[in-house]
Design an enzyme around this catalytic site. Structure first.
Site, mmCIF file in Angstrom:
data_model
loop_
_atom_site.group_PDB
_atom_site.id
_atom_site.type_symbol
_atom_site.label_atom_id
_atom_site.label_comp_id
_atom_site.label_asym_id
_atom_site.label_seq_id
_atom_site.Cartn_x
_atom_site.Cartn_y
_atom_site.Cartn_z
ATOM 1 N N HIS A 71 -6.122 -2.184 4.668
ATOM 2 C CA HIS A 71 -7.215 -2.399 3.713
ATOM 3 C C HIS A 71 -8.550 -1.921 4.295
ATOM 4 O O HIS A 71 -9.381 -1.352 3.573
ATOM 5 C CB HIS A 71 -7.303 -3.888 3.353
ATOM 6 N N LEU A 127 -23.289 10.716 -8.746
ATOM 7 C CA LEU A 127 -21.997 10.157 -9.120
ATOM 8 C C LEU A 127 -22.138 8.691 -9.521
ATOM 9 O O LEU A 127 -22.848 7.918 -8.875
ATOM 10 C CB LEU A 127 -21.025 10.267 -7.942
ATOM 11 N N ASP A 187 -3.605 2.393 -3.997
ATOM 12 C CA ASP A 187 -2.369 1.700 -3.639
ATOM 13 C C ASP A 187 -1.821 2.200 -2.303
ATOM 14 O O ASP A 187 -2.010 3.362 -1.928
ATOM 15 C CB ASP A 187 -1.325 1.929 -4.740
ATOM 16 N N SER A 195 -7.383 -6.895 -8.198
ATOM 17 C CA SER A 195 -6.985 -7.261 -9.557
ATOM 18 C C SER A 195 -6.957 -8.780 -9.740
ATOM 19 O O SER A 195 -6.981 -9.552 -8.761
ATOM 20 C CB SER A 195 -5.596 -6.694 -9.869
ATOM 21 N N THR A 196 -6.880 -9.211 -10.987
ATOM 22 C CA THR A 196 -6.757 -10.642 -11.270
ATOM 23 C C THR A 196 -5.455 -11.198 -10.700
ATOM 24 O O THR A 196 -5.365 -12.397 -10.407
ATOM 25 C CB THR A 196 -6.800 -10.882 -12.789
ATOM 26 N N ARG A 199 -1.402 -5.692 7.705
ATOM 27 C CA ARG A 199 -1.819 -5.205 6.381
ATOM 28 C C ARG A 199 -3.334 -5.065 6.271
ATOM 29 O O ARG A 199 -3.840 -4.127 5.652
ATOM 30 C CB ARG A 199 -1.311 -6.146 5.286
ATOM 31 N N ARG A 207 3.152 3.077 -12.369
ATOM 32 C CA ARG A 207 2.824 2.114 -13.414
ATOM 33 C C ARG A 207 1.305 1.901 -13.403
ATOM 34 O O ARG A 207 0.638 2.276 -12.452
ATOM 35 C CB ARG A 207 3.560 0.796 -13.202
ATOM 36 N N TRP A 254 1.105 1.432 4.323
ATOM 37 C CA TRP A 254 0.634 2.431 5.294
ATOM 38 C C TRP A 254 0.426 1.782 6.659
ATOM 39 O O TRP A 254 0.840 2.330 7.689
ATOM 40 C CB TRP A 254 -0.661 3.043 4.780
#
Length: 239
Positions: free
Chosen positions: A29, A123, A12, A57-58, A25, A182, A17
């Site tokens: 990303h 990993l 997030d 996310s959806t 934006r 959250r 940032w």
């Protein structure tokens, strides 16, 4: 130091940032995507075995079309480049989420990456794309009900086998960057007993040292899984 076996991260703060630096934006990303390899490398060196990152996310489809398009392009390019990164770092990569909504060429990149990295035993990186926990659980329920013939066959173990994370241990530690506190519809079933760690540091600034701080905090916690500490149990017996 006690090292978590599986760490999940909500990436997030990319947009905020970038805005703080006077940049668009999408720049945030882009820089956030570059940080994925850095943190995965650090996680592997620390002894973390699994890391799951929430990339799209959806609900992210509701963002402005230009931002969604830029994110899809960025993720698609990342998956393409990740093939080389995965081999270099002996990393196995898997995508979780409902990929059926993604473009066919995007789905093909996912298939190729998962197949090419399947031989790696370092990993294990899970990337959540078009993922939502409620959507995952609904898809899991449909899958389970197709396979069971009576309600006695409906168990936690059977349901878990129908989730996107089948075959993976539940996360020991969840990290969310950039100050929000959250879960945002991420791994709700799997987080039942995960330790939660929130930091104000935005994802592009989340360094290996910040990861170590989170793990050190986790290491100091007493995980009870709904039970009591041994000394509390002793007290109850004495009473």
């Amino acid at each position: 130091m006690k090292i978590p076996k599986h760490v999940a991260i909500i990436l997030d703060g990319n947009g905020r940032w970038a805005k703080s630096k006077g940049m668009p934006r999408n720049y945030g990303h882009t820089m956030g995507a570059k940080n994925v390899e850095t943190i995965c490398k650090a996680a592997g060196e620390m002894g973390i075995e699994y890391i799951t990152m929430y990339a799209f996310s959806t609900e992210n489809w509701n963002r402005p079309a230009t931002e969604v398009e830029a994110l899809m392009k960025l993720l698609s390019n990342y998956l393409k480049n990740c093939t080389k990164t995965a081999d270099k770092n002996n990393m196995r990569v898997r995508v979780i989420g409902d990929i059926s909504r993604l473009a066919p060429e995007f789905q093909e990149k996912i298939r190729m990456l998962e197949e090419s990295s399947a031989k790696n035993d370092g990993l294990k990186l899970q990337i959540a794309i078009n993922y939502g926990a409620r959507d995952e659980m609904l898809r899991g329920m449909r899958c389970m009900f197709r396979d069971v013939s009576s309600e006695d066959e409906i168990t936690e173990a059977r349901f878990a086998e129908c989730l996107d994370t089948h075959g993976l241990p539940d996360p020991d530690l969840m990290i969310r960057t950039s100050g929000e506190q959250r879960l945002s519809n991420f791994l709700l079933w799997q987080f039942a007993y995960s330790e939660l760690y929130f930091t104000d540091v935005p994802w592009p600034d989340f360094t290996p040292e910040e990861l170590r701080r989170a793990v050190e905090d986790y290491s100091r916690r007493d995980r009870r899984y709904g039970g009591l500490k041994e000394d509390n149990i002793s007290c109850l017996k004495q009473d």
